[in-house]
Scaffold this active site. Sequence first.
Site, PDB file in Angstrom:
ATOM      1  N   GLU A 195       0.832  -1.204   0.000  1.00  0.00           N
ATOM      2  CA  GLU A 195       0.000   0.000   0.000  1.00  0.00           C
ATOM      3  C   GLU A 195       0.868   1.257   0.000  1.00  0.00           C
ATOM      4  O   GLU A 195       0.596   2.208   0.748  1.00  0.00           O
ATOM      5  CB  GLU A 195      -0.949  -0.014   1.201  1.00  0.00           C
ATOM      6  CG  GLU A 195      -1.982  -1.114   1.111  1.00  0.00           C
ATOM      7  CD  GLU A 195      -2.884  -1.206   2.343  1.00  0.00           C
ATOM      8  OE1 GLU A 195      -2.498  -0.702   3.415  1.00  0.00           O
ATOM      9  OE2 GLU A 195      -3.975  -1.769   2.218  1.00  0.00           O
ATOM     10  N   GLU A 238      -7.205  -7.591  -0.418  1.00  0.00           N
ATOM     11  CA  GLU A 238      -7.582  -7.699   1.000  1.00  0.00           C
ATOM     12  C   GLU A 238      -9.071  -7.423   1.044  1.00  0.00           C
ATOM     13  O   GLU A 238      -9.495  -6.264   1.052  1.00  0.00           O
ATOM     14  CB  GLU A 238      -6.850  -6.660   1.862  1.00  0.00           C
ATOM     15  CG  GLU A 238      -5.366  -6.890   1.989  1.00  0.00           C
ATOM     16  CD  GLU A 238      -4.669  -5.888   2.923  1.00  0.00           C
ATOM     17  OE1 GLU A 238      -5.350  -5.039   3.539  1.00  0.00           O
ATOM     18  OE2 GLU A 238      -3.431  -5.956   3.020  1.00  0.00           O
TER      19      GLU A 238
END
Length: 355
Positions: A185, A266
Amino acid sequence: MKSGFALTICMLLSLLDVVKGATTANTSVPFTYNETNFLLHGKPFQILAGQMDPQRIPQQYWRDRLQKVRAMGLNSISSYIFWDLLEPTEGNWDFSGMNNVAQYFKIAQEEGLKVLLRPGSYICGEHTWGGFPAWLSEVPGMVVRSNNEPFLNVTKSYITRLANELKPLLVTNGGPIVLVQVENEYGSYGSDKQYTSTLRDMWKEAGFNVPLYTTDGDGISYLEGGMIENVLAETDGGGGNVEGAFVTRQNYLANTTSSGPFIDAEYYTTWLDLWGSPHQTMDANGAKTVMGDMDWLIKNGSSFSLYMVHGGTNFGFSAGADWSTVLTPVTSRQVIYYPLDREMTIFSDQFQFQL
Ligand SMILES: *[C@@H]1O[C@H](CO)[C@@H](O)[C@H](O)[C@H]1NC(C)=O
Ligand SMILES: *[C@@H]1O[C@H](CO)[C@@H](O)[C@H](O)[C@H]1NC(C)=O
Ligand SMILES: *[C@@H]1O[C@H](CO)[C@@H](O)[C@H](O)[C@H]1NC(C)=O
Ligand SMILES: *[C@@H]1O[C@H](CO)[C@@H](O)[C@H](O)[C@H]1NC(C)=O
Ligand SMILES: *[C@@H]1O[C@H](CO)[C@@H](O)[C@H](O)[C@H]1NC(C)=O
């Protein structure tokens, strides 16, 4: 892991053998992808994964937990690696017990699971300092997550050491590891392409000759910062509107070297428990949303990883913390709502898993 604008955990905590647009599948390439599909030995492979980290589970329980993941109907796991536990002091490595990550992935393979490896070096992962060893803070001139020579040097030694352990377990060597994630991320934190492309090259030079990927928050600004040339870009989140996440990503990546099949990398089955905040649970409406999203992803031929399928324990003081206006540490129990631990069974058209 992170949510939307209000709460960006990673930000606040402090290949390519790609045959793109191939018209004929090369069955001698163990794992690759085209624009719409992952291809395992030339055949379409939909990744139905759950996140489960070896260093959060005593090794005596590894096989049991992996068998349960397979019994749910999933065919893969995704796993973070915590560097700080592997190299607690500079140059002293410990791959014993819960740190014997190669053994964990061997068991995963024996139990019929493929692996999406998420080794960082920065992983966030609700783990203290995102997996960085504390001793990094004492190295003169160190600037983590950046194109900084001291940082790149220590990262390179980590990658090289991990390659010794894990290269035999790559799908190209007959192992279960089909994908390797670069950073984590990063688009929530920065946009230094020199740093991220140097990292990409380090993983490749160390012999990780499977497709590489990135994972960023669901939103163009995250993708913009996190995507790396010639690395498949994936997004996470999107609960309640996975089609929207699919379309946003696809439109943004069209005609770039980072496009390819979608993984909701995710998919949040629920949120974390933080000290002092209400215990997170999932009610019937929440379960309905999960079911709907799973049905859409499965029918669409898209891939996903449930975050988490089994959380395990943040042993000792290894839990990370959110920070926005106040510091809010994660509890010892990692992601309280673990599908594996609950009785409710959700049926999807094509597979079944327990919530
Ligand atoms: C990608 O692979 C799938 C599955 O083999 C195939 O149906 C599709 O035509 C391929 N797409 C391209 C653009 O080659
Ligand atoms: C298939 O892939 C292998 C391994 O990368 C390569 O040696 C071979 O030339 C490829 N075959 C074709 C027909 O592209
Ligand atoms: C980084 O590693 C290179 C090669 O080993 C070495 O020459 C250099 O001095 C190192 N730099 C730092 C800042 O540690
Ligand atoms: C991608 O390229 C194709 C072929 O050149 C073109 O038709 C399409 O409009 C492009 N898409 C975007 C979003 O740029
Ligand atoms: C998946 O969903 C996207 C977005 O609606 C759509 O464009 C695509 O055709 C779908 N793929 C399949 C195989 O259904």
